[in-house]
Design a protein around this motif. Structure first.
Motif, PDB file in Angstrom:
ATOM      1  N   LEU A 102       6.284   6.448 -10.226  1.00 26.23           N
ATOM      2  CA  LEU A 102       4.854   6.192 -10.063  1.00 26.23           C
ATOM      3  C   LEU A 102       4.240   7.101  -9.006  1.00 26.23           C
ATOM      4  O   LEU A 102       3.130   7.617  -9.178  1.00 26.23           O
ATOM      5  N   LEU A 103       4.952   7.317  -7.906  1.00 25.11           N
ATOM      6  CA  LEU A 103       4.425   8.167  -6.836  1.00 25.11           C
ATOM      7  C   LEU A 103       4.332   9.628  -7.275  1.00 25.11           C
ATOM      8  O   LEU A 103       3.394  10.350  -6.928  1.00 25.11           O
ATOM      9  N   ILE A 104       5.328  10.072  -8.056  1.00 25.73           N
ATOM     10  CA  ILE A 104       5.287  11.437  -8.588  1.00 25.73           C
ATOM     11  C   ILE A 104       4.083  11.598  -9.517  1.00 25.73           C
ATOM     12  O   ILE A 104       3.359  12.595  -9.470  1.00 25.73           O
ATOM     13  N   GLU A 105       3.858  10.578 -10.345  1.00 27.67           N
ATOM     14  CA  GLU A 105       2.727  10.627 -11.261  1.00 27.67           C
ATOM     15  C   GLU A 105       1.409  10.627 -10.493  1.00 27.67           C
ATOM     16  O   GLU A 105       0.464  11.345 -10.848  1.00 27.67           O
ATOM     17  N   LEU A 106       1.354   9.854  -9.426  1.00 24.58           N
ATOM     18  CA  LEU A 106       0.140   9.815  -8.612  1.00 24.58           C
ATOM     19  C   LEU A 106      -0.127  11.169  -7.970  1.00 24.58           C
ATOM     20  O   LEU A 106      -1.274  11.641  -7.928  1.00 24.58           O
ATOM     21  N   ASP A 143       0.847  -1.196   0.000  1.00 29.37           N
ATOM     22  CA  ASP A 143       0.000   0.000   0.000  1.00 29.37           C
ATOM     23  C   ASP A 143       0.880   1.242   0.000  1.00 29.37           C
ATOM     24  O   ASP A 143       2.114   1.163   0.060  1.00 29.37           O
ATOM     25  N   LEU A 144       0.242   2.425  -0.069  1.00 28.82           N
ATOM     26  CA  LEU A 144       0.981   3.676  -0.177  1.00 28.82           C
ATOM     27  C   LEU A 144       1.848   3.946   1.052  1.00 28.82           C
ATOM     28  O   LEU A 144       2.944   4.498   0.939  1.00 28.82           O
ATOM     29  N   THR A 155       2.321  20.750 -10.239  1.00 27.67           N
ATOM     30  CA  THR A 155       1.915  20.931  -8.847  1.00 27.67           C
ATOM     31  C   THR A 155       0.802  21.971  -8.700  1.00 27.67           C
ATOM     32  O   THR A 155       0.222  22.102  -7.619  1.00 27.67           O
ATOM     33  N   GLY A 156       0.533  22.731  -9.766  1.00 29.11           N
ATOM     34  CA  GLY A 156      -0.486  23.770  -9.685  1.00 29.11           C
ATOM     35  C   GLY A 156       0.048  25.117  -9.257  1.00 29.11           C
ATOM     36  O   GLY A 156      -0.716  26.063  -9.079  1.00 29.11           O
TER      37      GLY A 156
END
Length: 332
Positions: A71-75, A2-3, A141-142
């Protein structure tokens, strides 16, 4: 897995210490150790060698780290974009490189605000000075909604359009022998100290191998003539088979122009900067038509701020008023 397990593994791998990772994550060392052990058990692989200090990733751990980090950056990017889609910002946050600010950007923003006022829909604009490549992460990131940059990007999250090419001019000290020569050639500038100010280099994969002569840098080291020339200004010279005899690297464009004003060398700048320090600097045209600096506009592929079409309209209106040739484009 899991995360929590993945984030614990990334923290331990980054900091190479359970205690340091515990401080960063706010978890206890036993909790981190337990999460890591659960992850390794789930995939049946030892990821971190616990018998070394600082902690080291195993060969399998290195592979897993590289893939999971991406993958975590993409998430995180997907999560941020989803939040913005559900509640888009009213303000338009614009990133820009300093050389664009000296050009038409202030006039473009004024035109945009004037148009919005005429439409009874005032717009709030926030400007942020940020390099071309830093803008890519800021879009994800906005932090910004759109960016004006000088470099092309290849990123699956980003779409980009070319606004126009801006001619370079040569900046010389007023006392320089060539200061009053109206049409300059790169070959005639090669014996001067060229001041370099770009912090970002061109992607090596897009550059043909240079066959120019070696260059002496500020520390008198020789640059191999067989290496790709990725520094933007040097690349312009290399296109003509020329390599400046000596170069100096500085932190930004303003410092470069300060050194030119002090008589410490010359540099090339986009034509929009030729109003800076005119008491000490002479700006002259280059005869080479392809010695240009592109101006790109980039934003996210899957989220376009509702005010971006109005911004594009303002850009093209200013170009028309200034008689600047352009090819109209739209984000899709």
């Amino acid at each position: 897995m899991d995360l929590k397990q993945l984030n614990a593994f990334i923290a331990i791998a980054d900091l190479q210490s359970f205690s340091a990772a515990a401080k960063t994550t706010g978890l206890s060392q036993p909790s981190l150790s337990r999460l890591l052990k659960q992850l390794e058990t789930n995939i049946g692989v030892v990821l971190i060698d616990r018998y070394h200090r600082p902690l080291q990733l195993t060969e399998a751990g290195l592979f897993f780290y590289d893939k999971v980090s991406a993958l975590l950056i993409e998430l995180d990017t997907v999560t941020s974009m989803t939040q913005r889609l559900s509640a888009p910002s009213i303000a338009l946050n614009i990133g820009f490189v300093p050389s664009v600010l000296y050009g038409l950007l202030p006039e473009i923003i004024a035109t945009l605000k004037r148009h919005s006022s005429n439409q009874n829909s005032d717009i709030e604009v926030n400007l942020k000075d940020i390099s071309s490549y830093q803008q890519i992460e800021a879009l994800k990131t906005g932090e910004i909604d759109i960016g004006f940059g000088r470099f092309a990007h290849q990123d699956p999250w980003i779409q980009q359009i070319l606004l126009r090419h801006e001619r370079y001019v040569v900046a010389l000290p007023k006392a320089h022998p060539l200061a009053h020569v109206r049409e300059q050639r790169l070959i005639d500038l090669a014996n001067n100290r060229l001041i370099l100010y770009h912090q970002t280099h061109l992607p090596a994969s897009t550059i043909h191998m240079s066959t120019t002569h070696p260059t002496i840098t500020e520390n008198n080291s020789l640059k191999s003539k067989h290496e790709p020339v990725t520094e933007p200004l040097l690349h312009l010279f290399a296109q003509y088979g020329i390599s400046p005899f000596m170069t100096t690297k500085v932190s930004d464009l303003q410092v470069a122009l300060g050194l030119v004003a002090a008589g410490e060398g010359i540099t090339l700048v986009p034509a929009s900067l030729q109003t800076v320090r005119t008491e000490q600097i002479s700006y002259q045209r280059l005869i080479h038509e392809n010695v240009t600096s592109p101006i790109y506009l980039h934003t996210l592929k899957d989220f376009i701020h509702p005010k971006i079409p109005d911004l594009l309209s303002a850009i093209y209106k200013v170009y028309e008023q200034r008689g600047i040739t352009y090819r109209p484009q739209q984000f899709i």
